[in-house]
Motif scaffolding. Structure first.
Motif, short mmCIF file in Angstrom:
data_model
loop_
_atom_site.label_atom_id
_atom_site.label_comp_id
_atom_site.label_asym_id
_atom_site.label_seq_id
_atom_site.Cartn_x
_atom_site.Cartn_y
_atom_site.Cartn_z
N UNK A 63 0.85 -1.20 0.00
CA UNK A 63 0.00 0.00 0.00
C UNK A 63 0.88 1.24 0.00
N UNK A 64 0.27 2.37 -0.35
CA UNK A 64 1.01 3.62 -0.43
C UNK A 64 1.92 3.62 -1.63
N UNK A 65 3.02 4.35 -1.52
CA UNK A 65 3.96 4.43 -2.64
C UNK A 65 5.36 4.71 -2.11
N UNK A 66 6.34 4.42 -2.99
CA UNK A 66 7.74 4.67 -2.67
C UNK A 66 8.43 5.19 -3.91
N UNK A 67 9.31 6.17 -3.73
CA UNK A 67 10.27 6.53 -4.77
C UNK A 67 11.52 5.74 -4.42
N UNK A 68 12.12 5.13 -5.42
CA UNK A 68 13.29 4.31 -5.18
C UNK A 68 14.36 4.70 -6.19
N UNK A 69 15.55 4.93 -5.70
CA UNK A 69 16.71 5.20 -6.54
C UNK A 69 17.66 4.05 -6.34
N UNK A 70 18.02 3.37 -7.42
CA UNK A 70 18.95 2.24 -7.34
C UNK A 70 19.92 2.36 -8.50
N UNK A 71 21.19 2.63 -8.19
CA UNK A 71 22.16 2.86 -9.26
C UNK A 71 21.71 4.04 -10.09
N UNK A 72 21.60 3.84 -11.41
CA UNK A 72 21.17 4.95 -12.27
C UNK A 72 19.67 4.91 -12.57
N UNK A 73 18.92 4.07 -11.88
CA UNK A 73 17.47 4.00 -12.08
C UNK A 73 16.74 4.77 -10.98
N UNK A 74 15.64 5.39 -11.38
CA UNK A 74 14.73 6.04 -10.43
C UNK A 74 13.33 5.60 -10.81
N UNK A 75 12.61 5.02 -9.86
CA UNK A 75 11.27 4.52 -10.13
C UNK A 75 10.34 4.93 -9.00
N UNK A 76 9.06 5.01 -9.33
CA UNK A 76 8.01 5.18 -8.32
C UNK A 76 7.22 3.89 -8.29
N UNK A 77 7.10 3.32 -7.10
CA UNK A 77 6.42 2.05 -6.94
C UNK A 77 5.08 2.26 -6.25
N UNK A 78 4.07 1.57 -6.75
CA UNK A 78 2.70 1.64 -6.22
C UNK A 78 2.25 0.24 -5.82
#
Length: 165
Positions: free
Chosen positions: A64-79
């Motif tokens: 539930x909710x959401x997260x912004x995640x930065x891993x190496x050169x990737x940036x994603x928003x997870x739902x």
């Protein structure tokens, strides 16, 4: 806090400062060290320090909710329903969205659950004033092969800039 039932004896609730509430669902001891599984809740706006794991991968499934995640050169928003694997030795940081976030996190081989069991405060001993025991946290992270690379707010791109890339 997680709404999951207490269940078996090994299930324990912990807080890591005020920014992370965790229930360990499966321990390293139960899986011969192959993995552990935790139910983690972060309040709105909470952010992990920039860090990496040298001995385990981290797999996150958002409940539930959401997260912004930065891993190496990737940036994603997870739902809710999204899944992401953070490989070993990849600098990463996680930021809870405006409504906070809840995720099941599997580490393999086991590692994150060990960190929580050794460095976090059991919820029955916690209060709204409970702070992270930074000295203990850093000692346990080093023992488990985790490396803190920067404070909350630092991103993998900051490492590249500091290294002149």
């Amino acid at each position: 806090m997680s709404d999951l039932p207490s269940g078996a004896e090994h299930v324990a609730d912990y807080v890591l400062g005020q920014d992370l509430r965790i229930r360990i669902l499966t321990t390293a001891e139960e899986t011969n060290g192959q993995f552990d599984l935790v139910d983690a809740v972060m309040p709105p706006g909470a952010m992990t320090p920039l860090h990496l794991h040298t001995r385990y991968e981290e797999r996150i499934w958002v409940v539930s909710g959401s997260f912004q995640l930065w891993a190496g050169d990737e940036a994603v928003t997870l739902h809710p329903g999204d899944f992401y694997t953070i490989r070993m030795n990849v600098p990463h940081a996680i930021h809870a969205g405006p409504d906070g976030g809840r995720a099941l996190t599997l580490s393999s081989p086991a590692g994150f659950g060990k960190l929580i069991a050794q460095a976090a405060t059991p919820v029955d001993r916690a209060s709204p004033e409970t702070e992270l025991d930074l000295e203990l946290f850093m000692a346990v992270t080093a023992e488990l092969g985790d490396v803190v690379l920067g404070p909350p707010g630092a991103l993998p791109a900051d490492l590249e800039q500091a290294q002149g890339r």
